[in-house]
Write a protein that holds these residues in place. Structure first.
Motif, mmCIF file in Angstrom:
data_model
loop_
_atom_site.group_PDB
_atom_site.id
_atom_site.type_symbol
_atom_site.label_atom_id
_atom_site.label_comp_id
_atom_site.label_asym_id
_atom_site.label_seq_id
_atom_site.Cartn_x
_atom_site.Cartn_y
_atom_site.Cartn_z
ATOM 1 N N LEU A 40 0.822 -1.211 0.000
ATOM 2 C CA LEU A 40 0.000 0.000 0.000
ATOM 3 C C LEU A 40 0.856 1.260 0.000
ATOM 4 O O LEU A 40 0.566 2.212 -0.709
ATOM 5 N N ARG A 41 1.927 1.261 0.810
ATOM 6 C CA ARG A 41 2.820 2.427 0.847
ATOM 7 C C ARG A 41 3.430 2.678 -0.522
ATOM 8 O O ARG A 41 3.478 3.803 -1.003
ATOM 9 N N VAL A 42 3.913 1.616 -1.150
ATOM 10 C CA VAL A 42 4.525 1.740 -2.469
ATOM 11 C C VAL A 42 3.494 2.236 -3.478
ATOM 12 O O VAL A 42 3.763 3.150 -4.255
ATOM 13 N N SER A 43 2.303 1.658 -3.446
ATOM 14 C CA SER A 43 1.247 2.083 -4.371
ATOM 15 C C SER A 43 0.920 3.550 -4.182
ATOM 16 O O SER A 43 0.729 4.280 -5.142
ATOM 17 N N VAL A 47 1.189 5.747 -7.384
ATOM 18 C CA VAL A 47 -0.074 6.072 -8.038
ATOM 19 C C VAL A 47 -0.500 7.519 -7.802
ATOM 20 O O VAL A 47 -0.866 8.216 -8.744
ATOM 21 N N ILE A 48 -0.461 7.978 -6.570
ATOM 22 C CA ILE A 48 -0.961 9.319 -6.254
ATOM 23 C C ILE A 48 -0.225 10.402 -7.048
ATOM 24 O O ILE A 48 -0.872 11.252 -7.648
ATOM 25 N N PRO A 49 1.107 10.407 -7.103
ATOM 26 C CA PRO A 49 1.763 11.453 -7.909
ATOM 27 C C PRO A 49 1.367 11.402 -9.379
ATOM 28 O O PRO A 49 1.209 12.438 -10.012
ATOM 29 N N ARG A 50 1.175 10.206 -9.924
ATOM 30 C CA ARG A 50 0.756 10.097 -11.326
ATOM 31 C C ARG A 50 -0.638 10.674 -11.513
ATOM 32 O O ARG A 50 -0.908 11.348 -12.496
ATOM 33 N N LEU A 51 -1.538 10.382 -10.570
ATOM 34 C CA LEU A 51 -2.891 10.910 -10.680
ATOM 35 C C LEU A 51 -2.907 12.431 -10.549
ATOM 36 O O LEU A 51 -3.676 13.101 -11.224
#
Length: 67
Positions: A40-43, A47-51
Motif C-alpha cells: 500500500l505504501r509503495v502504491s 499512483v498518487i503522484p501520477r494521478l
C-alpha cells in the motif's frame, strides 16, 4: 492536552499498533499484514503522484484534502 487525551493518542500511533499486532498475531499473520502495508505504501507513492499530474486528483484534493 489532558492526560487522558495524551494516553489515548499514544495508543493509536502506527508504532504502538505495530507492537500490539506483533504480540497478538502469529508470525505468519503479522508478516502477511506487514507485506500488505508495504504494498500500500509503495502504491500510494507511485499512483498518487501520477494521478496528480493527470488532473484527476486535483478535483479529489479539493473534495477530500490529504490529512
Amino acid at each position: 492536552m489532558n492526560s487522558e487525551t495524551e494516553m489515548l493518542s499514544s495508543e493509536i500511533t502506527d508504532e504502538s499498533i505495530d507492537k500490539k499486532s506483533r504480540k497478538l498475531l502469529s508470525q505468519s499473520a503479522y508478516m502477511e499484514i506487514a507485506d500488505l502495508q508495504e504494498e500500500l505504501r509503495v502504491s500510494y507513492f507511485i499512483v498518487i503522484p501520477r494521478l496528480k499530474t493527470t488532473g484527476i486528483m486535483n478535483v479529489m484534493w479539493n473534495i477530500y484534502p490529504p490529512a
